[in-house]
Design a protein around this motif. Structure first.
Motif, PDB file in Angstrom:
ATOM      1  N   UNK A   1       0.824  -1.209   0.000  1.00 13.29           N
ATOM      2  CA  UNK A   1       0.000   0.000   0.000  1.00 13.29           C
ATOM      3  C   UNK A   1       0.862   1.263   0.000  1.00 13.29           C
TER       4      UNK A   1
ATOM      5  N   UNK B   1       2.578   1.729  -3.528  1.00 15.05           N
ATOM      6  CA  UNK B   1       1.701   2.190  -4.607  1.00 15.05           C
ATOM      7  C   UNK B   1       1.254   3.630  -4.385  1.00 15.05           C
ATOM      8  N   UNK B   2       1.118   4.048  -3.130  1.00 14.50           N
ATOM      9  CA  UNK B   2       0.695   5.428  -2.867  1.00 14.50           C
ATOM     10  C   UNK B   2       1.859   6.410  -2.993  1.00 14.50           C
ATOM     11  N   UNK B   3       3.037   6.030  -2.483  1.00 19.71           N
ATOM     12  CA  UNK B   3       4.116   7.013  -2.354  1.00 19.71           C
ATOM     13  C   UNK B   3       5.022   7.111  -3.572  1.00 19.71           C
ATOM     14  N   UNK B   4       5.069   6.079  -4.387  1.00 19.68           N
ATOM     15  CA  UNK B   4       5.908   6.166  -5.587  1.00 19.68           C
ATOM     16  C   UNK B   4       5.189   7.000  -6.646  1.00 19.68           C
ATOM     17  N   UNK B   5       5.913   7.982  -7.179  1.00 18.26           N
ATOM     18  CA  UNK B   5       5.343   8.874  -8.181  1.00 18.26           C
ATOM     19  C   UNK B   5       5.700   8.344  -9.564  1.00 18.26           C
ATOM     20  N   UNK B   6       4.774   7.629 -10.196  1.00 17.01           N
ATOM     21  CA  UNK B   6       5.020   7.070 -11.528  1.00 17.01           C
ATOM     22  C   UNK B   6       3.693   6.838 -12.227  1.00 17.01           C
TER      23      UNK B   6
ATOM     24  N   UNK C   1       2.399   1.773 -11.216  1.00 14.88           N
ATOM     25  CA  UNK C   1       3.077   1.199 -10.073  1.00 14.88           C
ATOM     26  C   UNK C   1       2.575  -0.235  -9.888  1.00 14.88           C
TER      27      UNK C   1
END
Lengths: 415, 415
Positions: free
Chosen positions: A351, A354-359, A362
């Motif tokens: 979780x 998927x929330x914190x990676x900026x792409x 994900x």
């Protein structure tokens, strides 16, 4: 020679007809274009032979020559591509939202074509047919500007496509090709703000950066992918190894191929030898940070430059991290916002990642190679957007449309 | 002085925190910012007085002075604006689509912030608070660049907003103001491609055109509206008259005000005197084509330049047409793709008009004045987009977001 402004005007005029074409008619036109491309095979091959001769004379690299070369089979698969696009659902007219306002107005937001699209690309002639098919299906007029190496092939292909339009009594200016392949004309196209609604460049990262720099027309940026796979503590290491091998080696030249392996220190000692062993048949040049080299002493050292580089080749750099925080910080610092994966069995970590990676895309427990319009189920792909405006990730037909609000009232005035 | 690049880096760092803030926290911050703005009223008024003095010294026009001036009430309504935005639904995290692919991957498309937004605008200090509130609620960091006339007011306002951020332990760099109001800095902001995800200009049509010309950062174009009302054969002429009066006179200075009346020849003789009579109290300068002048001989002649002009004033030009085809052709030729209306009782005509007119908002039997985020039910508005890329029509919170694909698998690799 016809000027770009004239081409722009003709495209806008064609667009008025094109935006109103019924789906069945558009599909019929695409099938007729396929027929015309097949029938024009002899002329297309003749034109391509001239391009090949010129390219060889000019010392073009072998990889590029292969991309440029056409044969009966390749022409047939272009025609099949046109027929496949005929089979895709028409995005135009779809109602995206509908509601009634306090004043009693019925509002619906409906999909409409973007308008006039400029496509600017490098050597491969199949982009000409691909781009024309998709932009046409979504009701857009297109102005194509391919590479000068492919100019004769492109002219023969566009002639065949326009013959299809003509047979079906649809404006031939729905699809136009710029035959002047000078840099000046390319720059002028990028700045044709009064006539183009959007410009889509396709080619190398360097080429796209050049277009973004010079363009005044809004650009949809496609392409660059410095993609990471992070293997978490407690991950299924066989699954991790399989995904790394797939993401790195299945097609290393493309943008969704993995470039960097980030490993949690708790599993590095076990995982890295498994990965190194599995990659052996592919001769991958492995480069590691200090801690990775302690585990795999035979590999070379990764430098600061490695972390930001998209290799598009059989090269992979390895970073060992203390924990998820470090992994996320490293990836957000160096990635190109394309595709990033975590291999984990920890729900909270999946979780957070998927929330914190900026792409744009994900992944949890899957290969980055799935970032693709066809794999996503869009039926086709016009590119992969790495920007945040308008479209992000794989772009299918929906992504080359706009919207319009239709408001139905019974005499409402504003108070 | 801090450089733009430093501001860009700080904004990106703040954005990492901001993009992950919970909705309740964001709403709390907005309420605290409202409190700080109210508390800072004395300093804001003092700063505004300096701006007013300077403006008067520099001979700024009275209309502009009125826009610039703040008082207790205006400051309070800015604070209320912050509280209202706290009450709006949070767009971030919304799942727009979700499906399973052939490979068994679960894909969901979720709303995420755009990232770092640049706002560049002219005199009115309330845009500072408005823009900061909306961009913050949608999880974006913002770099503001207001007009030089309002610099002291803007500094006082941003200081209060940042005090609110600080109180709530959220990075103050979520909201930054450029205090160097030189043209060079404005141009540098427009080209800060490494740090800004989008640039939103607000101001006159001329100002926005200048920004579009100079910007390298993607721009969302807002504003220009040369809006038409077409009155069809068989329309309810009293309804038509009421709508024309509302669309023309309720607030003529704004972009969704009507500028042109297009009338079917079958109803012109009856409608035009009704309209002229109803507009009398507003002193509207009417200009007509040949046929309109035959019916209203007292009005002046419309020239070619009139058809393409957005007056933003008590002026209206009238065109008489033979039929719906001519009306559509005229409007598509001269409109700025903002808001267009048909007044009709003919179903087929209403369908043709809404499909064939190329504009952000197309109305049947309603005033063009409804093109507005609040009227549409969005709760707020950051501007009205007249471009086709990313957002079209009134922009609320959703329109200053992007999306991300989250893909959940169980070990899938690509074949």
């Amino acid at each position: 020679m016809i000027t770009l402004i004239e081409m722009g005007k003709q495209a806008q005029a064609a667009e008025q007809q094109l935006s109103q074409l019924a789906t069945v008619k558009k599909n019929q036109v695409l099938k007729t274009m396929a027929k015309q491309v097949r029938q024009a095979s002899p002329e297309i091959l003749k034109a391509n032979a001239i391009d090949m001769q010129n390219a060889e004379k000019n010392g073009v690299r072998k990889v590029m020559l292969d991309r440029l070369q056409l044969d009966k089979e390749r022409i047939n698969s272009m025609a099949e591509g046109l027929e496949q696009v005929a089979g895709l659902a028409d995005p135009i007219g779809e109602e995206l939202k509908g509601w009634t306002t306090e004043a009693g107005l019925d509002i619906s937001q409906v999909r409409v074509p973007l308008g006039v699209i400029g496509m600017i690309y490098e050597a491969r002639p199949n982009v000409t047919v691909d781009a024309a098919a998709l932009t046409f299906k979504a009701g857009n007029a297109v102005i194509l500007r391919g590479g000068k190496e492919a100019i004769n092939s492109n002219q023969a292909l566009v002639t065949a496509l326009r013959r299809g339009l003509q047979t079906e009594e649809v404006s031939v200016d729905s699809i136009q090709l710029i035959t002047d392949t000078s840099h000046e004309t390319a720059t002028a196209l990028m700045q044709l703000t009064d006539y183009l609604d959007v410009l889509i460049p396709r080619g190398s990262a360097k080429f796209i950066k050049m277009v973004v720099d010079k363009a005044k027309v809004p650009v949809i940026e496609t392409g660059a992918g410095n993609c990471h796979v992070y293997v978490d503590e407690g991950a299924d290491l066989q699954m991790a190894t399989d995904i790394v091998v797939n993401a790195k080696t299945q097609r290393p030249s493309v943008c969704n191929a993995m470039e960097k392996l980030v490993v949690n220190q708790a599993v590095a000692a076990k995982l890295l030898p498994m990965v190194a062993e599995a990659l052996k048949p592919f001769n991958v040049d492995l480069r590691g940070d200090e801690r990775a080299k302690q585990i795999l002493p035979e590999i070379s050292s990764a430098t600061e430059a490695d972390w930001g580089t998209e290799y598009n080749d059989y090269i992979m750099a390895i970073k060992v991290v203390d924990d998820l925080d470090q992994a996320i910080a490293h990836i957000n610092r160096y990635n190109t916002k394309h595709s990033e994966a975590i291999i984990t069995n920890n729900y909270a970590h999946s979780e957070r990642f998927t929330k914190e990676i900026d792409a744009a895309v994900v992944y949890v427990n899957a290969s980055t190679r799935f970032t693709d319009g066809v794999e996503f189920g869009f039926g086709a792909e016009i590119g992969i957007s790495t920007q945040k405006l308008h479209a992000r990730g794989p772009m299918g037909l929906n992504e080359i449309t706009s919207t319009k609000y239709v408001v139905r009232g019974n005499g409402q005035v504003r108070k």
